[in-house]
Design an enzyme around this catalytic site. Structure first.
Site, PDB file in Angstrom:
ATOM      1  CD  GLU A 216     -13.051  11.721 -85.658  1.00  0.00           C
ATOM      2  OE1 GLU A 216     -14.072  11.605 -84.964  1.00  0.00           O
ATOM      3  OE2 GLU A 216     -12.761  12.764 -86.272  1.00  0.00           O
ATOM      4  CD  GLU A 351     -13.106  12.892 -90.769  1.00  0.00           C
ATOM      5  OE1 GLU A 351     -13.773  13.663 -90.049  1.00  0.00           O
ATOM      6  OE2 GLU A 351     -13.195  11.648 -90.724  1.00  0.00           O
TER       7      GLU A 351
HETATM    8  O1  AHR Z   1     -17.060  14.485 -91.124  1.00  0.00           O
HETATM    9  C1  AHR Z   1     -18.006  14.233 -90.137  1.00  0.00           C
HETATM   10  C2  AHR Z   1     -17.456  13.421 -88.964  1.00  0.00           C
HETATM   11  O2  AHR Z   1     -16.474  14.162 -88.301  1.00  0.00           O
HETATM   12  C3  AHR Z   1     -16.751  12.141 -89.320  1.00  0.00           C
HETATM   13  O3  AHR Z   1     -17.631  11.086 -89.482  1.00  0.00           O
HETATM   14  C4  AHR Z   1     -15.874  11.917 -88.138  1.00  0.00           C
HETATM   15  O4  AHR Z   1     -14.704  11.203 -88.451  1.00  0.00           O
HETATM   16  C5  AHR Z   1     -15.582  13.311 -87.626  1.00  0.00           C
HETATM   17  O5  AHR Z   1     -15.780  13.421 -86.272  1.00  0.00           O
END
Ligand code: AHR
Length: 552
Positions: A216, A351
């Site tokens: 991110e 994710e």
């Molecule tokens: O999964 C939780 C968080 O969500 C992670 O650390 C981040 O990459 C995302 O914003």
């Protein structure tokens, strides 16, 4: 006789009419939907890696979840929870991402090697999270560094998975990145770090193939612009030691529908020459469904839905939000084709999952922890089906996060480990791994529901099909909270024989497994016998179904 392509086209037209103008049940003998599986329209091989996982050093994920410690009374292998790795093997866990997430860009890998009792303790990235505030100096705010690179790789090996390491771009140097690769992959006896690795118990290289270039980068990874990040990435990849391995680098990609990030990053990367694109294997995409809706505030935490206390409308809203992932994959793929028409760079959805407000976590220190219900299982099945339908685009996906966190497969504490409904979906779907995805057409009338006094709708059945070793896997989700759905399943180009079908459902949409009641939501599997090209099936309300049937 097998149905021809021409008769399929004719029948599809009928199917479409059927979809848009559903007849009375009495006229269709109870059949309200149709699933056409097209054996002569292969979409590509489903990478096993789309069944991957994500483990961040956050709350109860690593410490307590994975790592119980070498001297623990909890059954362990070198400090790693034994029942967890056994369960991961059972679902053929292919790849695990670590150490973050946002944690990755604050982690110094040097802290996690060498003798365990000499490792420094550090502040965890998540120490200042709103959920952690007011808890005092609880251990979860600090990192004891007992679970470092060696322990992570050992965990992956025990689980039968490939390691995927997310490097630190925000707060370490390029040299530190090089040296982490050297520690992991340099040949035995070749470098001081190879000797250090041997002293830490691992003479042979780890051969870590997957490396994330930060996480991110548009946010917690450093607030870069796409162009700034492209230049950081170019610097890192200009020379990163390979040791003869074909390393796969994953660039930090967009959040949700940030097309500007995808376009801006690829443009800036290619501005130095189109061959720069060849250095990148995957572009990550993050997508969480927040269940933000219906009169709640816009607040980042309170505005989200609840994991357990929800109405049928929230069930549907979450699934509708989750379904958006399909258009995000297709949209980013389209943007990527502007700069990378040959599609050298694939999507890595590292994710994904639902994310609710705090309150249902097992322990207050399980930051971002949430209870996992039947709704999350249905959501996960729907997401895995989306990946299965896009084998060309999606090279890897990592469910966020494996244990004691967001869309977890496990809840664990002390010696207890519970398999959540999401775990059962991964088990039901494991036979899709490495299968040849087949185009399948789901037609049927949309389901109507009421949202804030207005009519809203959701698809009626969705799923995916794949073929491997003459076994057809067909997975189907029925999102209706109350209506079973009977469908006619037509196979174009094959005949089915015997096999088995697994179903996951429950009378209560809120059903979940807990330490006290660990088997409330489980899979029921039974043998089935079909013949020919067509069969009928009734998909229960609120269900996930997976067939594995052999072709004859
Ligand atoms: O999964 C939780 C968080 O969500 C992670 O650390 C981040 O990459 C995302 O914003």
């Amino acid at each position: 006789m097998q149905m021809s392509r021409r008769s399929f086209v004719r029948n599809s037209a009928l199917g479409a009419a059927f979809a848009f103008a559903p007849r009375l049940l009495s006229e269709t003998n109870g059949v309200v939907s149709r699933i056409d599986v097209l054996f002569d329209e292969p979409l590509g091989v489903i990478s096993p890696n789309i069944y991957g996982h994500f483990t961040e050093n956050l709350g109860g994920v690593v410490y307590d979840g994975i790592w119980v410690g070498r001297d623990s009374k909890v059954a362990n292998i070198g400090g790693i929870r034994k029942t967890l790795v056994e369960a991961l093997r059972e679902i053929r866990s292919p790849v695990i991402r670590w150490p973050g997430g946002c944690f990755a860009d604050s982690y110094d890998w040097h802290d996690g090697i060498g003798p365990a009792d000499k490792r420094p303790r550090r502040t965890n990235f998540w120490a200042d999270d709103p959920q952690a505030r007011g808890q005092g100096n609880v251990p979860q705010k600090f990192d004891p560094n007992q679970f470092g690179t060696d322990e992570f790789v050992q965990f992956c090996r025990l689980a039968g998975s490939e390691p995927y390491i997310a490097g630190n771009v925000r707060s370490l140097s390029v040299m530190d990145f090089d040296r982490w690769v050297e520690y992991c992959n340099s040949p035995a006896g070749s470098t001081t770090l190879a000797d250090q690795r041997a002293a830490d118990g691992n003479r042979e290289p780890f051969n870590v193939r997957y490396w994330g270039i930060g996480n991110e980068q548009w946010g917690c990874g450093g607030n870069f612009t796409p162009a700034e990040y492209a230049s950081e990435l170019r610097r890192i990849l200009a020379y990163l030691p390979r040791y003869g391995l074909d390393l796969s680098f994953i660039a930090s990609g967009p959040n949700v529908d940030d097309w500007n990030w995808t376009r801006g990053f690829l443009q800036a990367l290619a501005s130095k020459g189109p061959d720069q694109l060849l250095s990148v294997y995957g572009l990550s995409l993050h997508y969480y469904a927040w269940n933000l809706s219906r009169g709640r505030t816009e607040d980042w935490i309170a505005g989200k839905g609840d994991a357990v206390k929800f109405d049928p409308v929230d069930w549907y809203e979450l699934l509708v939000q989750g379904q958006r992932l399909e258009s995000l994959i297709e949209g980013h793929w389209q943007v990527m084709s502007e700069l990378d028409p040959a599609h050298h760079v694939k999507l890595v959805v590292d994710e994904w999952g639902p994310w609710y407000r705090p309150g249902s976590e097992v322990r207050p220190t399980d930051y971002l922890g949430q209870m996992i219900t039947l709704r999350d299982a249905v959501f996960s099945a729907m997401s895995l089906d989306i990946f299965n339908r896009h084998p060309e685009q999606v090279a890897m996906a990592n469910c966020a996060q494996m244990i004691n966190c967001l869309n977890s497969l496990f809840i664990a504490h002390d010696d207890k480990l519970v398999l959540t409904p999401v775990y059962h979906v991964f088990k039901m779907y494991r036979s899709h791994q490495s299968g040849q995805a087949l185009r399948s057409v789901f037609s049927g009338p949309d389901l109507q529901y009421q949202r804030d006094g207005k009519s809203a709708k959701i698809w009626n059945l969705k799923g995916s099909a794949s073929l491997r070793d003459r076994i057809l896997t067909l997975s189907v989700v029925n999102p209706s909270v109350e209506q079973p759905c009977q469908a006619e399943i037509c196979l174009y180009g094959a005949n089915v024989g015997s096999g088995e079908v697994s179903t996951l459902t429950h009378n209560d949409i809120h059903a979940h497994n807990s330490f006290d009641a660990p088997t409330v939501v489980t899979t029921e599997t039974k043998k089935v016998e079909f013949s020919g090209q067509t069969f009928r099936w009734t998909f229960p309300a609120r269900s996930v179904t997976a067939f594995q049937v052999s072709l004859v």
